[in-house]
Scaffold this active site. Structure first.
Site, PDB file in Angstrom:
ATOM      1  N   GLY A 146     -15.249   3.190   3.879  1.00  0.00           N
ATOM      2  CA  GLY A 146     -13.891   3.653   3.590  1.00  0.00           C
ATOM      3  C   GLY A 146     -13.323   3.159   2.281  1.00  0.00           C
ATOM      4  O   GLY A 146     -12.139   3.384   2.001  1.00  0.00           O
ATOM      5  N   GLN A 147     -14.137   2.484   1.455  1.00  0.00           N
ATOM      6  CA  GLN A 147     -13.596   2.043   0.165  1.00  0.00           C
ATOM      7  C   GLN A 147     -13.403   3.249  -0.746  1.00  0.00           C
ATOM      8  O   GLN A 147     -14.327   4.060  -0.928  1.00  0.00           O
ATOM      9  CB  GLN A 147     -14.528   1.019  -0.503  1.00  0.00           C
ATOM     10  CG  GLN A 147     -13.877   0.399  -1.747  1.00  0.00           C
ATOM     11  CD  GLN A 147     -14.723  -0.696  -2.406  1.00  0.00           C
ATOM     12  OE1 GLN A 147     -15.830  -0.996  -1.948  1.00  0.00           O
ATOM     13  NE2 GLN A 147     -14.208  -1.260  -3.469  1.00  0.00           N
TER      14      GLN A 147
ATOM     15  N   ASN B 206     -12.709  -3.320   2.696  1.00  0.00           N
ATOM     16  CA  ASN B 206     -13.642  -2.200   2.826  1.00  0.00           C
ATOM     17  C   ASN B 206     -14.617  -2.304   1.660  1.00  0.00           C
ATOM     18  O   ASN B 206     -14.204  -2.462   0.505  1.00  0.00           O
ATOM     19  CB  ASN B 206     -12.888  -0.870   2.789  1.00  0.00           C
ATOM     20  CG  ASN B 206     -12.011  -0.677   4.005  1.00  0.00           C
ATOM     21  OD1 ASN B 206     -12.345  -1.132   5.105  1.00  0.00           O
ATOM     22  ND2 ASN B 206     -10.867  -0.037   3.825  1.00  0.00           N
TER      23      ASN B 206
ATOM     24  N   ASP C 152       0.855  -1.193   0.000  1.00  0.00           N
ATOM     25  CA  ASP C 152       0.000   0.000   0.000  1.00  0.00           C
ATOM     26  C   ASP C 152       0.891   1.244   0.000  1.00  0.00           C
ATOM     27  O   ASP C 152       1.908   1.302   0.700  1.00  0.00           O
ATOM     28  CB  ASP C 152      -0.915  -0.013   1.230  1.00  0.00           C
ATOM     29  CG  ASP C 152      -2.066   0.954   1.089  1.00  0.00           C
ATOM     30  OD1 ASP C 152      -3.221   0.506   0.958  1.00  0.00           O
ATOM     31  OD2 ASP C 152      -1.820   2.184   1.097  1.00  0.00           O
ATOM     32  N   ILE C 153       0.502   2.237  -0.789  1.00  0.00           N
ATOM     33  CA  ILE C 153       1.301   3.462  -0.930  1.00  0.00           C
ATOM     34  C   ILE C 153       1.261   4.299   0.356  1.00  0.00           C
ATOM     35  O   ILE C 153       2.133   5.130   0.584  1.00  0.00           O
ATOM     36  CB  ILE C 153       0.781   4.268  -2.153  1.00  0.00           C
ATOM     37  CG1 ILE C 153       1.848   5.180  -2.727  1.00  0.00           C
ATOM     38  CG2 ILE C 153      -0.487   5.038  -1.815  1.00  0.00           C
ATOM     39  CD1 ILE C 153       1.480   5.753  -4.085  1.00  0.00           C
TER      40      ILE C 153
ATOM     41  N   HIS D  48     -10.004  -5.356  -3.347  1.00  0.00           N
ATOM     42  CA  HIS D  48      -8.664  -5.580  -2.801  1.00  0.00           C
ATOM     43  C   HIS D  48      -8.773  -5.992  -1.344  1.00  0.00           C
ATOM     44  O   HIS D  48      -9.552  -5.424  -0.584  1.00  0.00           O
ATOM     45  CB  HIS D  48      -7.791  -4.323  -2.931  1.00  0.00           C
ATOM     46  CG  HIS D  48      -8.445  -3.066  -2.444  1.00  0.00           C
ATOM     47  ND1 HIS D  48      -9.375  -2.379  -3.197  1.00  0.00           N
ATOM     48  CD2 HIS D  48      -8.341  -2.386  -1.280  1.00  0.00           C
ATOM     49  CE1 HIS D  48      -9.793  -1.333  -2.523  1.00  0.00           C
ATOM     50  NE2 HIS D  48      -9.194  -1.312  -1.339  1.00  0.00           N
TER      51      HIS D  48
ATOM     52  N   HIS E 148      -6.919  -5.897   2.103  1.00  0.00           N
ATOM     53  CA  HIS E 148      -5.811  -5.307   2.867  1.00  0.00           C
ATOM     54  C   HIS E 148      -5.277  -6.390   3.794  1.00  0.00           C
ATOM     55  O   HIS E 148      -6.056  -6.995   4.550  1.00  0.00           O
ATOM     56  CB  HIS E 148      -6.301  -4.162   3.759  1.00  0.00           C
ATOM     57  CG  HIS E 148      -6.838  -2.959   3.062  1.00  0.00           C
ATOM     58  ND1 HIS E 148      -6.100  -1.805   2.899  1.00  0.00           N
ATOM     59  CD2 HIS E 148      -8.046  -2.701   2.510  1.00  0.00           C
ATOM     60  CE1 HIS E 148      -6.830  -0.891   2.286  1.00  0.00           C
ATOM     61  NE2 HIS E 148      -8.028  -1.408   2.039  1.00  0.00           N
TER      62      HIS E 148
END
Ligand code: 5GP
Ligand code: ZN
Length: 117
Positions: A96-97, A90, A33-34, A103, A105
């Site tokens: 919070g998506q 999410n 994750d960035i 994806h 997490h």
């Protein structure tokens, strides 16, 4: 589902956006994750586009299972399996998506509070 031209993670899967890859299979890609929220924060996505986990599960049970087993393999490879980790999908903007390509997490490497915020 075919790849969507405006989808960030479709572009990432295609190699059009750089990412730090962790694991790749024929059907899935795992990358860091960035904006990590924990020492281990990896995203696992199917190469095929589905907007969220509900759509994926409704369309393809086998691919859903593959995403989950890849998430577990990432947790293992990152050394988080023994202490414990969390797999989060999410689902919907209210949860919070922000990227509408499903994806998982994979979060670990620190204590994780419960219930989540
Ligand atoms: P969501 O909020 O949809 O559950 O999760 C989207 C995640 O994607 C966020 O944690 C966000 O930091 C991450 N993200 C957004 N853009 C990029 C990107 O270009 N590259 C990577 N590696 N992660 C991204
Ligand atoms: Zn996509």
């Amino acid at each position: 589902m075919a790849s969507q031209p405006d989808c960030l993670f479709c572009k990432l899967v295609a190699g059009d956006i750089p990412a730090t890859m962790v694991r790749e299979t024929e059907q899935t890609v795992a990358f860091r994750d960035i904006n990590p929220q924990a020492p281990t924060h990896v995203l696992v996505v199917p190469r095929e586009h589905y907007p969220d986990v509900a759509a994926l599960a409704a369309a393809d049970a086998e691919l859903t299972a593959t995403v989950l087993s890849e998430a577990a393999a990432v947790a293992d490879a990152e050394g988080t399996a023994e202490r414990g980790y969390r797999i989060v999908f999410n689902t919907g903007a209210g949860a919070g998506q922000t990227v509408f390509h499903v994806h998982a997490h994979v979060l670990g490497g620190r204590g994780l509070g419960w219930p989540p915020g």
